[in-house]
Scaffold this active site. Sequence first.
Site, short mmCIF file in Angstrom:
data_model
loop_
_atom_site.label_atom_id
_atom_site.label_comp_id
_atom_site.label_asym_id
_atom_site.label_seq_id
_atom_site.Cartn_x
_atom_site.Cartn_y
_atom_site.Cartn_z
N GLU A 86 0.81 -1.21 0.00
CA GLU A 86 0.00 0.00 0.00
C GLU A 86 0.85 1.27 0.00
O GLU A 86 0.48 2.27 -0.62
CB GLU A 86 -0.91 -0.01 1.24
CG GLU A 86 -1.98 1.06 1.23
CD GLU A 86 -2.93 0.88 2.41
OE1 GLU A 86 -3.35 1.91 2.98
OE2 GLU A 86 -3.24 -0.27 2.77
N ASP A 87 2.01 1.25 0.67
CA ASP A 87 2.77 2.48 0.92
C ASP A 87 4.14 2.54 0.26
O ASP A 87 4.86 3.53 0.43
CB ASP A 87 2.95 2.68 2.44
CG ASP A 87 1.64 2.91 3.16
OD1 ASP A 87 0.66 3.27 2.49
OD2 ASP A 87 1.59 2.71 4.38
#
Length: 624
Positions: A86-87
């Site tokens: 996600e990051d």
Amino acid sequence: MEEKYVPLVDTRAEEVFDALSSRFDEAEMRRVRSAYEFARMAHSKQRRKTGEPYIVHPIAVARIAGVELGLDANVVIAAFLHDVVEDTPYTLEDIRERFGDDVASLVRVVTKPNKDKYEMSKQLDNFKQMLNAMQGDIRGILIKLADRLHNMRTLQSMRTDKQMKIAGETDYFYAPLANRLGYYEVKTELENLSFRYRCPHEYEAFMRLLKNDARIMKRRMDEFVAKVEEVLRNGGVKARVLVVQREPYSLWRKMKKHGVDFHHLKNKHFTEIIFEDTEVDKEKAEVLRIYSLLTDVFREKPGGISNYIDSPKENGYRSFHVKLLSDAGVWEEVHISSERMARASQYGFLGAGEESYGVHKWLEKFRSNLNDISHSNPGADFIENVVTSFYNDDIMVFTPNGKPVILPQRAKALDFAFEIHSKIGQFAKYARVNGQLVSLMTELKRGDVVEIFTDEQALPKAEWAEKVVTYKAKRWLRNYVARLPKVRYDRCPQCNPIPGEEVIGFMGPYNQISIHKRDCPVAIRTASKLGDSIVPVQFSENPDILYPVKVRIRGVDRYHMLSDLIQTITERMRLSIASITTSTVDYIFDITISFSVHSYDELHEVINEIYSIKGVDEVHQVQQ
């Protein structure tokens, strides 16, 4: 990573590895360390709101998953990696190549969907993705619980609006889910942290009250515990005896629910007796032996037993509760459990061993409901319908032949009917609870014996859809209500017009027409101010819609008068009576009857029939 943070990060990581090394073999530990190093590299340029390196968060989540919840090595590995996709630029394929399909699958569950357009909203789509994972492997959602728990523990670094958003999600979704999966300690910590950040001033005031209450009761409870310990010691029982103060949020919720102040709250604490593990099939005998020893010395409160050994909660909770009279003249609540039962509250679904049997049954039922919800109601009500399956607590009731049925607290007799079978719920007319005749909207209590009586001519009431608690009952009743003919008008609540009366309509701001009797004061007043909003209306009779009316009848009393009135309405006119009030003074009766009609013409037909009854002198409609 800044040099000043290196010792902090290394120390926290090594603490996790040391704690896990007693459970994991060398090969598993090598994979766990490799996952940590990969996550540290991937997040190396990121910082948390506190200024710390981002990697401290995956370390904390891995610690919660592996140490506090006792989950397996792949879950701990996925916990280290849960934010990588996600990051950071790394993908699920990168994780699959390094750590295998199982870890990649777990990471996928906790990776928020990134879409240009969301089906419901970003939050709701995220919830739905996690819930869909429960159709298969439950472990992914446990990582999300660990992630949420650490986020809540560090929420003070967030803006107030962000705190409210995260705390609201936690209270509504994550805490009930943790409870349902048997993670009582996770559930209570999430609830208390949510309370703290949603209502900080009220939370602080409540904590001061709890601290003062603990100080006041300390001497009394020390004496009670000492006497309990003496009884157990003399009986040869090896056990720990603890005084447990109930959690702030739980007490605050009870205070609001019952409308009492803090000082009138009951059971702010309980005494826990946790005896050494014995063979599983001998636990109940040991519980009863301890109960016998205690009640030889302490007076037992009649009806004060709750036996969660024979009737465990659906989340696997088992214990034996009894209320004993202390030397201070206070009824003290005592919980008797084995060490194994106590561990189940900490390690929940996957660590509960045999306690997980109930949760397995709930998961099967939940997966079935989830599949049904996904197909029948994929819209914004999806999460609301799902959360009804997360009941904060449950009760066990019984069929007349002794079959146990688990329902949420505040469930009605009609919820029970739908839980048995949808056909029984559909045609349910009334119930008997513990042999007593009751309506279908009667709230059930733990241990009730419930019998449902059906009638194929019985019709559900539309308002029941919002009173029942379980998903099965809500879904069927809402679908039923949706199929009913739609009323095009808003009836004036003051004059309550019915089809066939002279009416007038007013067009409202959202093209909704309100209708009134032509002599209604509200209509007269509105016509004088908003005459241009008057519209013609056709308020016609519909055979599927009934309107409540009330008539008052006076006359000379005689034998069988009331019976004749009832027969006229129910047998001759085939209408159902809602209520009757009657009085007789010096042979003059005065009776008011409430019933429902389809139209004004039908009402007058009823009135004319009543007038024809011998002894009736006066009949007129009473305004509702």
